[in-house]
Each structure stands twice: as C-alpha cells, then as structure tokens.
Design a protein around this motif. Structure first.
Motif, PDB file in Angstrom:
ATOM      1  N   LEU A   9       0.832  -1.198   0.000  1.00 51.08           N
ATOM      2  CA  LEU A   9       0.000   0.000   0.000  1.00 51.08           C
ATOM      3  C   LEU A   9       0.865   1.245   0.000  1.00 51.08           C
ATOM      4  O   LEU A   9       1.992   1.256   0.485  1.00 51.08           O
ATOM      5  N   GLU A  10       0.316   2.325  -0.555  1.00 51.12           N
ATOM      6  CA  GLU A  10       1.072   3.578  -0.646  1.00 51.12           C
ATOM      7  C   GLU A  10       1.497   4.068   0.735  1.00 51.12           C
ATOM      8  O   GLU A  10       2.594   4.601   0.916  1.00 51.12           O
ATOM      9  N   GLY A  11       0.654   3.869   1.741  1.00 49.86           N
ATOM     10  CA  GLY A  11       0.982   4.330   3.080  1.00 49.86           C
ATOM     11  C   GLY A  11       2.080   3.538   3.752  1.00 49.86           C
ATOM     12  O   GLY A  11       2.603   3.946   4.782  1.00 49.86           O
ATOM     13  N   ASP A  12       2.411   2.369   3.192  1.00 44.74           N
ATOM     14  CA  ASP A  12       3.466   1.530   3.771  1.00 44.74           C
ATOM     15  C   ASP A  12       4.859   1.910   3.280  1.00 44.74           C
ATOM     16  O   ASP A  12       5.844   1.315   3.707  1.00 44.74           O
ATOM     17  N   ARG A  13       4.966   2.862   2.366  1.00 47.66           N
ATOM     18  CA  ARG A  13       6.246   3.200   1.765  1.00 47.66           C
ATOM     19  C   ARG A  13       7.161   3.865   2.794  1.00 47.66           C
ATOM     20  O   ARG A  13       6.704   4.592   3.698  1.00 47.66           O
ATOM     21  N   ILE A  14       8.460   3.627   2.652  1.00 47.11           N
ATOM     22  CA  ILE A  14       9.468   4.310   3.457  1.00 47.11           C
ATOM     23  C   ILE A  14      10.030   5.439   2.611  1.00 47.11           C
ATOM     24  O   ILE A  14      10.691   5.193   1.600  1.00 47.11           O
ATOM     25  N   ILE A  15       9.757   6.678   2.990  1.00 46.90           N
ATOM     26  CA  ILE A  15      10.083   7.826   2.149  1.00 46.90           C
ATOM     27  C   ILE A  15      11.582   7.945   1.918  1.00 46.90           C
ATOM     28  O   ILE A  15      12.026   8.365   0.847  1.00 46.90           O
ATOM     29  N   THR A  16      12.403   7.564   2.909  1.00 49.39           N
ATOM     30  CA  THR A  16      13.851   7.650   2.736  1.00 49.39           C
ATOM     31  C   THR A  16      14.325   6.746   1.607  1.00 49.39           C
ATOM     32  O   THR A  16      15.245   7.097   0.863  1.00 49.39           O
ATOM     33  N   LEU A  17      13.708   5.576   1.452  1.00 48.58           N
ATOM     34  CA  LEU A  17      14.050   4.688   0.346  1.00 48.58           C
ATOM     35  C   LEU A  17      13.758   5.348  -0.989  1.00 48.58           C
ATOM     36  O   LEU A  17      14.559   5.263  -1.933  1.00 48.58           O
ATOM     37  N   ASP A  18      12.608   6.007  -1.091  1.00 50.46           N
ATOM     38  CA  ASP A  18      12.260   6.684  -2.342  1.00 50.46           C
ATOM     39  C   ASP A  18      13.229   7.815  -2.644  1.00 50.46           C
ATOM     40  O   ASP A  18      13.613   8.021  -3.801  1.00 50.46           O
ATOM     41  N   ARG A 323       9.946   7.137  -6.523  1.00 52.05           N
ATOM     42  CA  ARG A 323       8.714   6.342  -6.539  1.00 52.05           C
ATOM     43  C   ARG A 323       8.419   5.792  -7.933  1.00 52.05           C
ATOM     44  O   ARG A 323       7.649   4.855  -8.081  1.00 52.05           O
ATOM     45  N   MET A 324       9.045   6.393  -8.936  1.00 53.56           N
ATOM     46  CA  MET A 324       8.886   5.938 -10.314  1.00 53.56           C
ATOM     47  C   MET A 324      10.234   5.493 -10.877  1.00 53.56           C
ATOM     48  O   MET A 324      10.531   5.714 -12.050  1.00 53.56           O
ATOM     49  N   ALA A 325      11.051   4.847 -10.045  1.00 53.76           N
ATOM     50  CA  ALA A 325      12.425   4.516 -10.441  1.00 53.76           C
ATOM     51  C   ALA A 325      12.473   3.611 -11.670  1.00 53.76           C
ATOM     52  O   ALA A 325      13.324   3.791 -12.553  1.00 53.76           O
ATOM     53  N   PHE A 326      11.585   2.634 -11.749  1.00 55.15           N
ATOM     54  CA  PHE A 326      11.559   1.708 -12.879  1.00 55.15           C
ATOM     55  C   PHE A 326      11.273   2.463 -14.180  1.00 55.15           C
ATOM     56  O   PHE A 326      11.985   2.323 -15.183  1.00 55.15           O
ATOM     57  N   THR A 327      10.232   3.291 -14.149  1.00 50.83           N
ATOM     58  CA  THR A 327       9.879   4.092 -15.321  1.00 50.83           C
ATOM     59  C   THR A 327      10.989   5.056 -15.685  1.00 50.83           C
ATOM     60  O   THR A 327      11.384   5.171 -16.855  1.00 50.83           O
ATOM     61  N   LEU A 375       2.505  12.016 -10.275  1.00 53.87           N
ATOM     62  CA  LEU A 375       2.077  11.465  -8.990  1.00 53.87           C
ATOM     63  C   LEU A 375       1.023  12.330  -8.305  1.00 53.87           C
ATOM     64  O   LEU A 375       0.442  11.922  -7.302  1.00 53.87           O
ATOM     65  N   THR A 376       0.779  13.514  -8.837  1.00 53.33           N
ATOM     66  CA  THR A 376      -0.324  14.330  -8.341  1.00 53.33           C
ATOM     67  C   THR A 376      -1.665  13.698  -8.703  1.00 53.33           C
ATOM     68  O   THR A 376      -2.654  13.817  -7.963  1.00 53.33           O
ATOM     69  N   PHE A 377      -1.683  12.987  -9.833  1.00 49.01           N
ATOM     70  CA  PHE A 377      -2.927  12.406 -10.329  1.00 49.01           C
ATOM     71  C   PHE A 377      -2.965  10.878 -10.243  1.00 49.01           C
ATOM     72  O   PHE A 377      -4.043  10.282 -10.259  1.00 49.01           O
ATOM     73  N   PHE A 378      -1.775  10.260 -10.159  1.00 51.36           N
ATOM     74  CA  PHE A 378      -1.714   8.807 -10.184  1.00 51.36           C
ATOM     75  C   PHE A 378      -0.934   8.278  -8.978  1.00 51.36           C
ATOM     76  O   PHE A 378      -0.119   8.978  -8.400  1.00 51.36           O
ATOM     77  N   ARG A 379      -1.178   7.017  -8.624  1.00 52.46           N
ATOM     78  CA  ARG A 379      -0.573   6.427  -7.447  1.00 52.46           C
ATOM     79  C   ARG A 379       0.849   5.918  -7.688  1.00 52.46           C
ATOM     80  O   ARG A 379       1.626   5.779  -6.741  1.00 52.46           O
ATOM     81  N   MET A 380       1.180   5.615  -8.929  1.00 51.38           N
ATOM     82  CA  MET A 380       2.485   5.047  -9.261  1.00 51.38           C
ATOM     83  C   MET A 380       2.798   5.341 -10.716  1.00 51.38           C
ATOM     84  O   MET A 380       1.925   5.803 -11.477  1.00 51.38           O
ATOM     85  N   GLY A 381       4.049   5.074 -11.114  1.00 57.61           N
ATOM     86  CA  GLY A 381       4.441   5.282 -12.490  1.00 57.61           C
ATOM     87  C   GLY A 381       3.775   4.284 -13.423  1.00 57.61           C
ATOM     88  O   GLY A 381       3.314   3.227 -12.998  1.00 57.61           O
ATOM     89  N   PRO A 382       3.737   4.587 -14.729  1.00 58.95           N
ATOM     90  CA  PRO A 382       3.054   3.695 -15.678  1.00 58.95           C
ATOM     91  C   PRO A 382       3.688   2.313 -15.781  1.00 58.95           C
ATOM     92  O   PRO A 382       2.981   1.305 -15.851  1.00 58.95           O
ATOM     93  N   LEU A 398      -4.794   2.828 -10.355  1.00 58.28           N
ATOM     94  CA  LEU A 398      -3.785   3.769 -10.845  1.00 58.28           C
ATOM     95  C   LEU A 398      -4.128   5.216 -10.481  1.00 58.28           C
ATOM     96  O   LEU A 398      -3.289   5.941  -9.939  1.00 58.28           O
ATOM     97  N   LYS A 399      -5.356   5.640 -10.763  1.00 52.89           N
ATOM     98  CA  LYS A 399      -5.730   7.015 -10.473  1.00 52.89           C
ATOM     99  C   LYS A 399      -5.965   7.210  -8.980  1.00 52.89           C
ATOM    100  O   LYS A 399      -6.425   6.332  -8.293  1.00 52.89           O
TER     101      LYS A 399
END
Length: 400
Positions: A9-18, A323-327, A375-382, A398-399
């Motif tokens: 879930l988005e809330g489980d992310r560790i911001i320092t990792l991002d 947060r969109m490292a892969f993309t 990321l203002t409009f979507f939860r993750m990269g494409p 996604l949205k």
C-alpha cells in the motif's frame, strides 16, 4: 492457509528509500553520460572527449571520483533492501511470497533483455533478475550469513586491485588494436551510433561481440555482472533485517562511522585514476574498492541528512523520481539515446564530457518535475503499474 498476495500500500512506503532511489537515478544518468556519448566501453583512444578543454577534464575527474562505480552499487543495495522488505511484509501478513517473487523476477528479466536490445546495451535489469534468483535463496539465511557472504564477495572483488600493473602489461604484449575484440567492438559501435539507423543499431547489439567469445562471452559478461552486484544485494538485505534504515536515529553512531570511513577510503582509492586513467590497476582500485566505499559514504550521509527536518525538506523532491524509479530508469535510456544517437539528434561524440553531464542533469530535473506532476494524479508510475499488474495478476488502482 495463506491469504492472497497483495501489493504494498502507498501508506506503507518508506520515504527515505524513495529519496535514495531518486538520488541513485541522478548518479546513474551522470555515470552513463560517458557511455551514451562515447560508447559502452568508453574507449578514450578513439575520440576526443575534451573539446571544451579544462572544463571537460574537470567534469570527467569529478564523475570518476564521485559517481563512476558508486551508483549502481547504491541501486543494487536499494534493490536488495526492497526485496528483503517485501518478503518480510508478506510473511508478517501471512501471505505467500514465492509465486509473487518469481513472477516479479521473470518480468524484470524480460524487460531488462528487451531494454538491452531495443533501447541501450548498458542495461543492468537483466543481470538484476539473475541476482534476484540467487537472493531468493540467500534470504533464507540469517542476517549474519547475509553480511558475511556479502563482505566476502566484495572482498574478492576488491582483491582485483592487488593485481600489479605488470600483469596487465604482460597480457597485452603482442596484442594489436586490430586483434583486440574490445577495441574493434568500440570502433564499430562508434560508427553505428554516429552514422547508423535505429534498425542498424539494434542489429549491432544483437550481433556484436565485445570480448570475442561469442555466446560464451555473453554468458561470462552476465555472470560477472551478477557477481559484481550480488554483494550489495546481500548487504542491502542485511541492513533491512537489522532496521538500520527504518530506525536511523537509534543507529546514528553506526551511520556516522560508516560515513567517514567511506569518504576517507573512497577518496584515497578513487582519486588516483582521475590522474592516471591508463593504469588498469588504478582502474580496478577505483571500481572494486573506491566505488563501494563512496557508496557507503553516500548512503550514510543521505540517511543522516534525512533525520533532520531541514535535510528531509531538501531531499524530499528526490522521492518523486524514486517512486517511479523503474519508469525513470528506462526513460533515461530512451531520452539519452535519442539525444546522442544518429537516429535522434545526433550529438554522439560531439559536445564533450562537461556538456554531456549538463544534459544528463537537465534530463533528470525534467524527470523530477514530470514525476511530481504524474504522482499528483496517479498512485504510481506507468511501468510500475504494469509491473505490479503482472506480478500480482490483478490490475492495481492507478488514479488517485
């Protein structure tokens, strides 16, 4: 009975990792700016990388000391950390991890292979997929086993710096440029990238032989790439197990000690190659000793900075790219090859190291801005969305 596996879930992310992933993306595009402009092996005898004089030499030295061989280790460390964290979260929720892991790794390998053929032959994702296979079994070890194995691997890599220069000189005796597969590969690559069409470039990647061993050479290069990053995967997994990054304040003393050790040893072992690039032993010292220590410095300094309000505020924008490292990693290849290759804007071997680095930084800044907007409009990269859909066999939202 285990529950159905679900994505993080988005809330489980560790911001320092991002934020660290975003920082790694900046370093990767800077390091790769050499290779996008001058070819995969950066064979300096085939071009003039200093058309702008001293500023090009300064930029090259700065990248060699602070960037080269230090950011792929960082990316690998974070990948290992993320894999161990994902497994731990699945176990904590009583969910099955194995099927998710193998689907995720298979997709990563396929994307990496296609990336290396159709976008840029400097891909690391294909090797990461093979390392992930080894990491799957390594994660069955206790934390002590992870750190000991990781340090042994890094120690073996570092031992390459002990090979004297005379050994390289002896090995090169009687080898002319015409009979050197790596030199011929670079010469042919420069011709293709500065004059060829997209289809000719793809064909070159499919047929070229950098070390003259055919398919065995491809297997050997992949194996060396796997071994080269496996140690960092294991150390990232170890740090996750010990909670050093998720709770940095309780481990602040460790991070400070590693920061200073990494900086001092890293500078001592990376700086010499900036002034003596023709010495293979110094290159090995820079890559296999200096690179990991500078990586340790960056990780430690970054985490310490993120523990302060001011530092966290300054580093926050990097999290959007992270947060969109892969993309962003794949799009770096698309954008930079379009800028430099003949089938794009054709700047290959023409602007110099300094301007090439400025272009790389500009591309990353644009990625930061676009990532924040997305990321203002979507939860993750494409591409993250596609990766998760294939991994969990369900379409994630996604949205926002």
């Amino acid at each position: 009975m285990s529950q159905r596996s679900n994505p993080t879930l988005e809330g489980d992310r560790i911001i320092t990792l991002d934020m660290l992933r975003g920082f790694a993306l900046l370093g990767i595009i800077l390091a790769n700016s050499f290779h996008f402009q001058y070819g995969l092996l950066y064979e300096t005898s085939l071009f003039n990388q200093y058309p702008n004089g001293g500023i090009d030499r300064f930029a090259e030295s700065a990248i060699l000391i602070f960037v080269q061989a230090s950011f792929y280790p960082l990316f690998s460390f974070l990948f290992g950390y993320g894999m161990a964290l994902q497994k731990q979260r699945f176990l904590d929720r009583g969910q099955g991890f194995n099927a998710v892991f193998w689907r995720r790794t298979l997709i990563l390998g396929i994307v990496g292979y296609l990336h290396g053929i159709y976008l840029w032959n400097g891909d690391v994702l294909f090797a990461y997929a093979w390392v992930s296979v080894l990491l799957f079994f390594a994660l069955m070890m206790p934390a002590r086993g992870l750190v000991i194995t990781g340090l042994i691997i890094l120690g073996l890599m570092g031992s390459c710096a002990a090979v004297p220069e005379s050994f390289y000189e002896f090995a090169e005796q009687g080898v002319s440029q015409e009979s050197d597969p790596a030199y011929q590969f670079s010469a042919d690559e420069i011709t293709v990238l500065s004059e060829g069409t997209y289809s000719e470039t793809v064909e070159f990647r499919q047929t070229a032989d950098p070390i003259g061993l055919g398919i065995f050479g491809d297997i050997l290069m992949t194996a060396l790439s796997v071994f080269g990053v496996l140690g960092f995967f294991l150390l990232g997994s170890y740090v996750m197990r010990k909670g050093w990054l998720s709770d940095p304040l309780n481990h602040k003393r460790k991070w400070k000690m590693m920061m200073w050790i990494g900086l001092i040893i890293g500078l001592l072992t990376k700086t010499p190659v900036a002034f003596n690039k023709d010495y293979m032993q110094l290159e090995a010292l820079q890559t296999y000793v200096g690179g990991p220590f500078i990586t340790m410095f960056f990780i430690s300094a970054f985490i310490l900075a993120a523990t302060t309000d001011r530092g966290r505020k300054m580093l926050q924008p990097l999290s959007y790219a992270g947060r969109m490292a892969f993309t962003n990693y794949l799009f770096q290849s698309l954008i930079m090859t379009t800028i430099f290759y003949h089938y794009g804007f054709g700047l290959f071997n023409s602007v110099g190291v300094f301007v090439g680095a400025l272009i790389a930084i500009a591309v990353f800044i644009v990625q930061l801005i676009l990532s924040k907007i997305w990321l203002t409009f979507f939860r993750m990269g494409p591409l993250e969305w596609l990766w998760r859909a294939g991994t969990y066999l369900q379409l994630p939202k996604l949205k926002k």
